[in-house]
Design a protein around this motif. Structure first.
Motif, short mmCIF file in Angstrom:
data_model
loop_
_atom_site.label_atom_id
_atom_site.label_comp_id
_atom_site.label_asym_id
_atom_site.label_seq_id
_atom_site.Cartn_x
_atom_site.Cartn_y
_atom_site.Cartn_z
N GLU A 1 0.72 -1.17 0.08
CA GLU A 1 0.03 0.11 0.03
C GLU A 1 0.68 1.27 0.05
O GLU A 1 0.50 2.31 -0.75
CB GLU A 1 -1.04 -0.30 1.32
N LYS A 2 2.14 1.08 0.71
CA LYS A 2 2.88 2.37 0.86
C LYS A 2 3.61 2.80 -0.56
O LYS A 2 3.59 3.76 -1.14
CB LYS A 2 4.10 2.24 1.94
N SER A 3 3.98 1.60 -1.07
CA SER A 3 4.42 1.59 -2.49
C SER A 3 3.59 2.20 -3.61
O SER A 3 4.10 3.08 -4.32
CB SER A 3 5.08 0.20 -2.87
N ARG A 4 2.54 1.66 -3.46
CA ARG A 4 1.56 2.33 -4.53
C ARG A 4 1.06 3.75 -4.33
O ARG A 4 0.79 4.43 -5.30
CB ARG A 4 0.22 1.11 -4.45
N ALA A 5 1.21 3.86 -2.82
CA ALA A 5 0.66 5.39 -2.69
C ALA A 5 1.87 6.34 -3.13
O ALA A 5 1.75 7.48 -3.57
CB ALA A 5 0.40 5.49 -1.23
N GLY A 6 3.10 5.92 -3.11
CA GLY A 6 4.09 6.57 -3.40
C GLY A 6 4.25 6.81 -5.08
O GLY A 6 4.42 7.95 -5.52
N LEU A 7 3.87 5.67 -5.83
CA LEU A 7 3.94 5.77 -7.16
C LEU A 7 2.68 6.64 -7.61
O LEU A 7 2.62 7.40 -8.46
CB LEU A 7 3.85 4.28 -7.70
N ALA A 8 1.56 6.76 -7.13
CA ALA A 8 0.47 7.64 -7.35
C ALA A 8 0.77 9.10 -7.31
O ALA A 8 0.44 9.85 -7.98
CB ALA A 8 -0.81 7.11 -6.32
N GLN A 9 1.82 9.54 -6.43
CA GLN A 9 2.12 10.61 -6.36
C GLN A 9 2.87 11.19 -7.59
O GLN A 9 3.29 12.42 -7.61
CB GLN A 9 2.75 11.09 -4.98
N ALA B 1 9.00 -6.44 5.19
CA ALA B 1 8.41 -6.61 3.69
C ALA B 1 8.77 -5.25 2.82
O ALA B 1 9.00 -4.15 3.24
CB ALA B 1 6.62 -6.40 3.68
N LEU B 2 9.27 -5.97 1.58
CA LEU B 2 9.40 -4.78 0.63
C LEU B 2 8.58 -4.86 -0.58
O LEU B 2 8.26 -5.79 -0.95
CB LEU B 2 10.79 -4.83 -0.03
N CYS B 3 8.31 -3.79 -1.12
CA CYS B 3 7.46 -3.86 -2.54
C CYS B 3 8.10 -2.53 -3.40
O CYS B 3 8.18 -1.49 -2.93
CB CYS B 3 6.14 -3.40 -2.18
N LEU B 4 8.50 -2.76 -4.48
CA LEU B 4 9.01 -1.96 -5.68
C LEU B 4 7.99 -1.95 -6.78
O LEU B 4 7.86 -2.90 -7.27
CB LEU B 4 10.38 -2.38 -6.01
N SER B 5 7.25 -0.78 -6.92
CA SER B 5 6.37 -0.73 -7.90
C SER B 5 6.72 0.23 -8.98
O SER B 5 7.24 1.16 -8.71
CB SER B 5 4.94 -0.30 -7.31
N GLY B 6 6.48 0.02 -10.21
CA GLY B 6 6.65 0.85 -11.20
C GLY B 6 6.73 0.11 -12.68
O GLY B 6 7.03 -1.06 -12.80
N ALA B 7 6.74 1.02 -13.79
CA ALA B 7 6.61 0.57 -15.14
C ALA B 7 5.68 -0.63 -15.50
O ALA B 7 6.34 -1.91 -16.04
CB ALA B 7 7.99 0.14 -15.45
N GLY B 8 4.58 -0.59 -14.76
CA GLY B 8 3.80 -1.66 -14.94
C GLY B 8 4.23 -3.05 -14.30
O GLY B 8 3.40 -4.12 -14.61
N LEU C 1 16.40 -3.95 -7.62
CA LEU C 1 16.86 -2.95 -8.14
C LEU C 1 17.30 -3.09 -9.43
O LEU C 1 17.14 -2.51 -10.71
CB LEU C 1 17.88 -1.87 -7.22
N GLU C 2 17.76 -4.43 -9.55
CA GLU C 2 18.52 -4.87 -10.80
C GLU C 2 17.41 -5.07 -11.77
O GLU C 2 17.60 -4.97 -12.90
CB GLU C 2 19.57 -5.92 -10.58
N ARG C 3 16.38 -5.64 -11.19
CA ARG C 3 15.36 -6.25 -12.00
C ARG C 3 14.58 -4.99 -12.63
O ARG C 3 14.02 -4.91 -13.84
CB ARG C 3 14.23 -7.14 -11.29
N ALA C 4 14.57 -3.97 -11.94
CA ALA C 4 13.94 -2.70 -12.27
C ALA C 4 14.64 -1.51 -13.21
O ALA C 4 14.35 -0.64 -13.61
CB ALA C 4 13.58 -1.72 -11.04
N GLY C 5 16.07 -2.09 -13.21
CA GLY C 5 17.11 -1.28 -13.89
C GLY C 5 17.71 0.17 -13.28
O GLY C 5 17.95 0.99 -13.79
N ILE C 6 17.52 -0.13 -11.81
CA ILE C 6 17.88 1.25 -11.23
C ILE C 6 19.30 0.78 -10.61
O ILE C 6 19.68 -0.16 -10.00
CB ILE C 6 17.00 1.26 -9.88
#
Length: 209
Positions: free
Chosen positions: A57-65, A114-121, A190-195
């Protein structure tokens, strides 16, 4: 390691100074997004499910901003302690802190982050567990640590990276997980996301996305 010229941007959807410091430690530039997520456990929610839901929920809220920005990923995280299936979050007061310390005294407890990394679909998430054994704690030690002021804003009531290190006899698993951000798992995300990490010569933390 990702291409050091990567243009991907990272949002830290957390106000935790400890998580921010860990990101700086591994050389990842980031912005901080202030998110508001209600931290209330569901009636039938396990500790693992609960901490994972909060991170998501935190990850998705950050992405929404950052909806109008491209190439942005949002990192949400949440940490809690567990002993005897009881969740140990930030202590409400000294009585609550003392209760938690007595539960953990002389025995092992679990720290779940718990970690959640959201972005780029896409979205990557995982719960990491570390087992921490405390020394036997007497009343004087519990009271003394409380009066340092360190426990008040810490999940489980202690900071292993600070003065709370003196409460710990041993750990099994990731140390950085207990601090609040398991870097071993984060590196994979991070590696999977290309960061890129290990970036030098850049400002590694800014105030907003």
């Amino acid at each position: 390691m990702p291409n050091p010229q990567s243009t991907q941007r990272l949002i830290l959807a957390s106000a935790s100074p400890r998580r921010a410091e860990l990101l700086r430690q591994i050389g990842v530039p980031f912005a901080v997004a202030a998110t508001s997520v209600e931290e209330r456990r569901g009636a039938d929610e396990s500790p693992r499910d609960y901490v994972l839901r909060l991170a998501q929920e935190k990850s998705r809220a950050g992405l929404a901003q950052a909806h109008s920005q491209r190439d942005v990923w949002s990192l949400g995280a949440d940490t809690l302690g567990v002993v005897d299936d009881q969740i140990l979050e930030k202590p409400h007061d000294f009585a609550d802190f003392s209760r938690m310390m007595r539960l953990m005294s002389g025995r092992e407890h679990s720290v779940l982050t718990a970690l959640c990394l959201s972005g780029a679909g896409a979205e990557f998430s995982e719960v990491v567990e570390t087992r921490v054994r405390f020394r036997a704690l007497d009343r004087a030690l519990i009271e003394g640590y409380w009066h340092t002021g360190e426990p008040q804003d810490k999940a489980g009531g202690y900071g292993i990276q600070g003065m709370g290190a003196l409460l710990v006899a041993s750990i099994r698993g990731s140390y950085s997980n207990v601090v609040g951000l398991p870097l071993e798992t984060l590196a994979e995300f991070l590696e999977r996301a290309g960061i890129a990490y290990w970036q030098t010569g850049m400002k590694l933390g800014v105030s907003s996305p």
